[in-house]
Every structure is written in structure tokens, then in C-alpha cells.
Motif scaffolding. Structure first.
Motif, PDB file in Angstrom:
ATOM      1  N   PRO A  33       0.810  -1.235   0.000  1.00 13.92           N
ATOM      2  CA  PRO A  33       0.000   0.000   0.000  1.00 13.92           C
ATOM      3  C   PRO A  33       0.838   1.278   0.000  1.00 13.92           C
ATOM      4  O   PRO A  33       0.391   2.324  -0.491  1.00 13.92           O
ATOM      5  N   TYR A  34       2.064   1.212   0.532  1.00 10.32           N
ATOM      6  CA  TYR A  34       2.926   2.411   0.544  1.00 10.32           C
ATOM      7  C   TYR A  34       3.314   2.839  -0.873  1.00 10.32           C
ATOM      8  O   TYR A  34       3.629   4.018  -1.104  1.00 10.32           O
ATOM      9  N   LEU A  35       3.321   1.869  -1.796  1.00  7.76           N
ATOM     10  CA  LEU A  35       3.618   2.208  -3.182  1.00  7.76           C
ATOM     11  C   LEU A  35       2.605   3.219  -3.725  1.00  7.76           C
ATOM     12  O   LEU A  35       2.954   4.117  -4.497  1.00  7.76           O
ATOM     13  N   PHE A  36       1.369   3.075  -3.325  1.00 11.82           N
ATOM     14  CA  PHE A  36       0.321   3.989  -3.779  1.00 11.82           C
ATOM     15  C   PHE A  36       0.263   5.250  -2.911  1.00 11.82           C
ATOM     16  O   PHE A  36      -0.065   6.336  -3.396  1.00 11.82           O
ATOM     17  N   GLY A  37       0.608   5.110  -1.642  1.00  8.11           N
ATOM     18  CA  GLY A  37       0.636   6.282  -0.770  1.00  8.11           C
ATOM     19  C   GLY A  37       1.714   7.271  -1.166  1.00  8.11           C
ATOM     20  O   GLY A  37       1.579   8.491  -0.938  1.00  8.11           O
ATOM     21  N   ALA A  38       2.788   6.772  -1.801  1.00  2.51           N
ATOM     22  CA  ALA A  38       3.890   7.645  -2.221  1.00  2.51           C
ATOM     23  C   ALA A  38       3.465   8.665  -3.263  1.00  2.51           C
ATOM     24  O   ALA A  38       4.176   9.646  -3.511  1.00  2.51           O
ATOM     25  N   ILE A  39       2.316   8.471  -3.887  1.00  2.00           N
ATOM     26  CA  ILE A  39       1.812   9.396  -4.906  1.00  2.00           C
ATOM     27  C   ILE A  39       1.625  10.808  -4.354  1.00  2.00           C
ATOM     28  O   ILE A  39       1.760  11.794  -5.079  1.00  2.00           O
ATOM     29  N   VAL A  40       1.342  10.914  -3.054  1.00  2.00           N
ATOM     30  CA  VAL A  40       1.070  12.244  -2.482  1.00  2.00           C
ATOM     31  C   VAL A  40       2.321  13.123  -2.448  1.00  2.00           C
ATOM     32  O   VAL A  40       2.206  14.353  -2.403  1.00  2.00           O
ATOM     33  N   VAL A  41       3.503  12.517  -2.488  1.00  2.00           N
ATOM     34  CA  VAL A  41       4.738  13.312  -2.393  1.00  2.00           C
ATOM     35  C   VAL A  41       4.907  14.253  -3.582  1.00  2.00           C
ATOM     36  O   VAL A  41       5.083  15.468  -3.399  1.00  2.00           O
ATOM     37  N   PRO A  42       4.866  13.764  -4.831  1.00  2.00           N
ATOM     38  CA  PRO A  42       4.960  14.706  -5.966  1.00  2.00           C
ATOM     39  C   PRO A  42       3.809  15.712  -5.998  1.00  2.00           C
ATOM     40  O   PRO A  42       4.017  16.882  -6.343  1.00  2.00           O
ATOM     41  N   SER A  43       2.604  15.258  -5.628  1.00  2.00           N
ATOM     42  CA  SER A  43       1.442  16.148  -5.653  1.00  2.00           C
ATOM     43  C   SER A  43       1.599  17.306  -4.680  1.00  2.00           C
ATOM     44  O   SER A  43       1.377  18.474  -5.028  1.00  2.00           O
ATOM     45  N   LEU A  44       1.989  16.989  -3.448  1.00  2.00           N
ATOM     46  CA  LEU A  44       2.146  18.035  -2.442  1.00  2.00           C
ATOM     47  C   LEU A  44       3.318  18.956  -2.772  1.00  2.00           C
ATOM     48  O   LEU A  44       3.275  20.164  -2.501  1.00  2.00           O
ATOM     49  N   THR A  45       4.364  18.400  -3.383  1.00  2.00           N
ATOM     50  CA  THR A  45       5.494  19.229  -3.814  1.00  2.00           C
ATOM     51  C   THR A  45       5.038  20.268  -4.830  1.00  2.00           C
ATOM     52  O   THR A  45       5.413  21.445  -4.755  1.00  2.00           O
ATOM     53  N   GLN A  46       4.215  19.828  -5.771  1.00  2.00           N
ATOM     54  CA  GLN A  46       3.699  20.760  -6.781  1.00  2.00           C
ATOM     55  C   GLN A  46       2.781  21.814  -6.159  1.00  2.00           C
ATOM     56  O   GLN A  46       2.849  22.994  -6.512  1.00  2.00           O
ATOM     57  N   VAL A  47       1.952  21.391  -5.215  1.00  2.00           N
ATOM     58  CA  VAL A  47       1.026  22.325  -4.557  1.00  2.00           C
ATOM     59  C   VAL A  47       1.781  23.394  -3.771  1.00  2.00           C
ATOM     60  O   VAL A  47       1.350  24.549  -3.693  1.00  2.00           O
ATOM     61  N   VAL A  48       2.928  23.033  -3.211  1.00  2.00           N
ATOM     62  CA  VAL A  48       3.709  23.990  -2.409  1.00  2.00           C
ATOM     63  C   VAL A  48       4.469  24.985  -3.287  1.00  2.00           C
ATOM     64  O   VAL A  48       4.531  26.178  -2.979  1.00  2.00           O
ATOM     65  N   ILE A  49       5.038  24.516  -4.419  1.00  2.00           N
ATOM     66  CA  ILE A  49       5.951  25.356  -5.214  1.00  2.00           C
ATOM     67  C   ILE A  49       5.254  26.103  -6.351  1.00  2.00           C
ATOM     68  O   ILE A  49       5.498  27.294  -6.572  1.00  2.00           O
TER      69      ILE A  49
END
Length: 529
Positions: free
Chosen positions: A203-219
Motif C-alpha cells: 500500500p505504501y507504493l500507492f501512498g507515495a503518490i502524495v509526495v509529488p502532488s504536495l510538492t507541486q502544490v507547495v511550489i
């Protein structure tokens, strides 16, 4: 004589402008951040389901047995897994269809930001499915992630093509393909048994998707919107000027503003064009056909079939089963390196040689692969030739066909036509993706190793069409590209200017007047005529 000298001076000045390219920090940040939260996730979700496939099927079976008291039969389990994998393409088709009104109302940058709602929602559903004991959550998450990919694969190339100077438009456009490859490779790495490729960790493989998304939302909120969108669609000259200044890293952006206004004078219309209107526009008929052909070949050229055969070919070469996942990383690495190479040379070699050459090389290596697979049991070294062919096919795809179709779609069409063009490209892309997933098992079962000849024929047809139809587009404006197609479209330049649909518009003189009044500091004013 004096006029000739002045003309030579203008030509020299234009050449100097072409040679001098500013890679500003904002331009680099926007391209990398946009791609990391968009095309990276598309590539990642293509490969992320491969490593935990056995564990996910076991989860499906256990959930079914807990609910109904008996194990799921093999055919039903295969159906559930096929839906899980292929429904990603259905979501992508939905995203490609709805992207046009979204980019029109919210803009390119804001569309990328809003798209993260789909990514985060999908990540939560898929990563929590095991805890909740619901495989439906995983399937629903896959289709939502597909919607995210469908939107991003249209909005991102559109954004990159509009913020980049034409001198580096191809290189910046290849960022989309490079991050797709990096995403695929990352999915392979994270799926290794030492990381998340275990029954308790998938399940962590799919949870890792939030990392690129949140990076984009911040920058991304701190970076400008597309200046072309601001000027031609929102008619906000002050914001467009500031966006150009940040992306180009200079104060005098008169040359760029003048180019955009020149396009406005030609098109005389900035109202959004519908798909039906675009298809009826004679002046872009062959551009549309070329986009359909390149996007169709992009998916139908057989790269998905290569992934299907990889493990079997590695096994035939004597590689141990437990070692194959690590050897498979070589395919992801070759894919990434080839895409980076393409990005580095595209502005020197051009789009035509890379695209036609890529398809041509795939024809050669598909043919050799067919022979080596057919005869591999008779000659002991042929499996190694098959491995080489697999890597060569992947590299050939990534140097041209893997990214240039997205670049061409952004280059062929004017501002008002671009969203509809990307919707057509996206629809062809995702329908072809779905067709390959649906039909390939039957093609493989019927033709066995000869199935690669089908893909060789598709690549040959694509290369032949592009050889006769595709003009070189590097360093050219939309107007110059339209001129290259005008003879084939059988329209004169005057007809091109008039062959657009009436609607809400601002005249070019009004836009120039607005621009002149908004930049009265003398730095950019001199460039607008």
C-alpha cells in the motif's frame, strides 16, 4: 542602400535574439515542478502495479473469501485484475475529454494545481484499501488516478509550450517525456523487495503518490501563469508582461510580446475553438491528421508488448527468477537516459529526424527480435540478442516517439485551437492505450513471437507518413509552421487568416494599445509597432 543596411541590421538582431536563450530560474522551476506533479505520476502509475501484482491478487482473493465464504475462481480473479490495470486508461480518457473547459476557465497553471485533488484522493483510496478490506477502493483509486493523468498529459505540455522561448521549446517540451520515464523507473525501484515490494508494504507504493502532488502544490503557486494565456485569453497585459519577465529572466520582453501580438493579428480571434470547429478548419486539417497519427503510433508501436515479454526473455537468457526484478531496472534506466539524450539534442537535430529515426529503428529491432525469439531455442546466444533488442527498442522509442508527439501538438496550433487539439490528442492517446491492453493478449496468443511484426508494420507506416508530411518545426513560430502546411492544406495565407470562427475577440490594435499603456516605462514600449 540605407534600407538594405537597416534590413541587414534587423536580420542580425533577430539572429542574436534567436541565439541568446535565457534559462531563468522560474522557467526551470516551473517545468520541473509541473512535470514532477504531473507526467512523473503518469509514468509511476504505469509501472507501480507490476511488482505487487501477486500480493494484490491475494488481497482480492482473501477479501472475496471473507465476504462470501469461498475463494474467488481464477477467471473472476483475472477479470478483477484486468479491470484494475486497464481502468487507468478509461480514467485517462475522461481526463482528456474534460481538460478543455478546465484550462479555459482556470488557466494552465491552476489546472495543474487543481488536478492534485484527483491525485491525493486516488492515493488515499488505494493506500487505505488493504486496511479497509475493500478492493473496490483500489479500483476506484486507479480510475481517479487515470483522470489525473488524462488532464496532466494535456495541461502540462500546453503550459510548457506557452512559457518557453521557441529556441528551446523542444527541449523544454521533452521534460514531459523525461519525467514519464523517471516515473516508470521510480516505480520499478520502489517495487523492489527491499523497499515496498512486500506483502505488508505494497500500500505504501500507492501512498507515495502524495509526495509529488504536495510538492507541486507547495511550489507551483509561486510561479507565473502562462503569459500567452494571460495576454490572448485574459487580455491582462500587465500580468503577461511580468510573467514573460520572470520566465525569460530579463526586463525587456518587447520582442516576445510582439510575437504574441503578431499571432493575434493573424488569428484575429481568441475565443476557444471547439473540437468540431477545429476538425472543420481546413487550414489545420493536416496538422490534426498528423497529431492523430503520431499519438496513435505512440501507443500502438508495441512498447507495452515489450514489457510483457521482458521477464520471459530474461529468464530464457539464464537470469535467475529472483534476480529478474533488478535486471529489469536496466530497462527503466535506458528509457530515462534515452529521453534525456533526446531533450539535449532535439534543438540541434530537430523533431523530424528524431521522430522518423526513432520509428525506423524500432522497425529494425522489432524485426531482429522476431527472428531471435523464433530461433532462440536453436542457438544458445540468441536470448542475449533478444535482450539487446529489447533495450534498443526502448531507447529508440524514447529518443523520439516517446515525447515529441506532445511537443508537436503544442506547436501546430494557435492559442484558441490548442485546448481542442490537446483534447483530440489525449482522446486518441487513451483510446489507443485501452485498445492495446484489450487486444494484445489475443494478438499474442494468435501470432506468438510473430506479434512483433504487427508493431513493426505500425512503426513503418508511422515513419513513412511523417517522412512525407511532417515539416521541421524547431525555432519556428506558429505562423511559420502554418505556412509549411499551407500548400498541403490547399489554402493561401489570406485564407488561413480568415479561416477562423467569429466570436468574442479583441482586435490586435486594441491589445497593442492596452500593452503600450500598461508599460509606459520605455523599456518594452519600443518593441511594439
Amino acid at each position: 542602400m540605407e534600407n538594405k543596411q537597416q534590413g541587414n541590421g534587423v536580420m542580425k538582431e533577430n539572429k542574436a535574439v534567436k541565439k541568446k536563450v535565457n534559462w531563468s530560474g522560474s522557467l526551470i522551476a516551473a517545468s520541473l515542478t509541473g512535470a514532477f506533479g504531473s507526467s512523473f505520476l503518469y509514468g509511476y502509475n504505469l509501472s507501480v502495479v507490476n511488482a505487487p501484482a501477486v500480493y494484490i491478487k491475494k488481497f482480492y482473493n482473501e477479501t472475496w473469501e471473507r465476504r462470501y465464504g469461498f475463494s474467488v475462481d481464477e477467471s473472476t480473479l483475472t477479470l478483477l485484475w484486468s479491470i484494475t490495470v486497464s481502468i487507468f486508461a478509461i480514467g485517462g480518457l475522461v481526463g482528456a475529454i474534460i481538460v478543455t473547459p478546465i484550462v479555459k476557465f482556470f488557466g494552465r497553471k491552476c489546472t495543474l494545481l487543481l488536478n492534485n485533488v484527483f491525485a491525493v484522493t486516488a492515493a488515499l483510496l488505494m493506500s487505505l484499501s488493504l486496511l479497509a478490506g475493500s478492493f473496490e477502493m483500489l479500483i476506484l483509486g486507479r480510475i481517479i488516478m487515470g483522470v489525473d493523468a488524462g488532464i496532466s498529459l494535456s495541461a502540462l505540455p500546453m503550459y510548457l509550450s506557452e512559457i518557453s522561448p521557441k529556441e528551446i521549446r523542444g527541449s523544454l517540451g521533452q521534460v514531459t517525456a523525461i519525467f514519464i520515464c523517471i516515473g516508470v523507473f521510480t516505480g520499478q525501484v520502489l517495487g523492489l523487495p527491499e523497499i515496498f515490494g512486500q506483502e505488508s508494504r505494497w500500500p505504501y507504493l500507492f501512498g507515495a503518490i502524495v509526495v509529488p502532488s504536495l510538492t507541486q502544490v507547495v511550489i507551483l503557486p509561486f510561479l507565473p501563469e502562462s503569459p500567452r494565456y494571460l495576454l490572448l485569453e485574459k487580455h491582462n497585459t500587465s500580468k503577461a508582461e511580468k510573467a514573460f519577465q520572470r520566465f525569460l529572466g530579463k526586463d525587456d520582453v518587447s520582442h516576445e510580446i510582439e510575437e504574441v501580438l503578431a499571432e493575434s493579428r493573424i488569428q484575429r480571434n481568441t475565443k476557444l475553438v471547439s473540437i468540431l470547429q477545429l476538425l472543420r478548419t481546413r487550414a489545420v486539417r493536416w496538422q490534426v491528421i498528423t497529431v492523430v497519427v503520431t499519438m496513435g503510433c505512440y501507443q500502438l508501436c508495441g512498447l507495452n508488448a515489450i514489457w510483457y515479454y521482458t521477464n520471459n526473455i530474461f529468464s530464457e537468457a539464464g537470469i535467475k527468477h529472483e534476480t529478474i526484478p533488478y535486471v529489469t531496472l536496466s530497462t527503466g534506466a535506458v528509457e530515462t537516459l534515452a529521453a534525456v539524450f533526446s531533450g539535449l539534442v532535439i534543438e540541434r537535430l530537430g523533431r523530424r529526424p528524431l521522430l522518423i529515426g526513432g520509428f525506423g529503428l524500432m522497425v529494425v529491432f522489432f524485426s531482429v527480435l522476431t527472428v531471435s525469439l523464433t530461433l532462440q531455442n536453436t542457438v544458445h546466444w540468441l536470448p542475449y540478442l533478444s535482450i539487446f533488442c529489447i533495450l534498443a527498442i526502448i531507447a529508440s522509442f524514447c529518443i523520439g516517439p516517446g515525447g515529441i508527439p506532445f511537443v508537436l501538438t503544442g506547436e501546430f496550433f494557435q492559442q484558441s485551437q490548442r485546448p481542442a487539439a490537446f483534447m483530440i490528442a489525449g482522446t486518441v492517446n487513451w483510446l489507443s492505450n485501452f485498445a492495446v491492453g484489450l487486444l494484445f493478449p489475443f494478438i499474442q496468443a494468435g501470432l506468438q513471437t510473430y506479434c512483433f511484426l504487427v508493431f513493426a508494420a505500425i512503426c513503418f507506416a508511422g515513419a513513412t507518413y511523417l517522412f512525407f508530411v511532417l515539416p521541421e518545426t524547431k525555432n519556428k513560430t506558429f505562423h511559420e509552421i502554418s505556412q509549411a502546411f499551407s500548400k498541403r492544406n490547399k489554402v493561401t495565407l489570406e485564407m488561413q487568416e480568415m479561416n477562423h470562427y467569429p466570436g468574442e475577440r479583441k482586435s490586435s490594435s486594441e491589445q497593442e494599445s492596452n500593452f503600450t499603456s500598461s508599460v509606459d516605462n520605455g523599456k518594452t514600449k519600443k518593441g511594439v509597432v
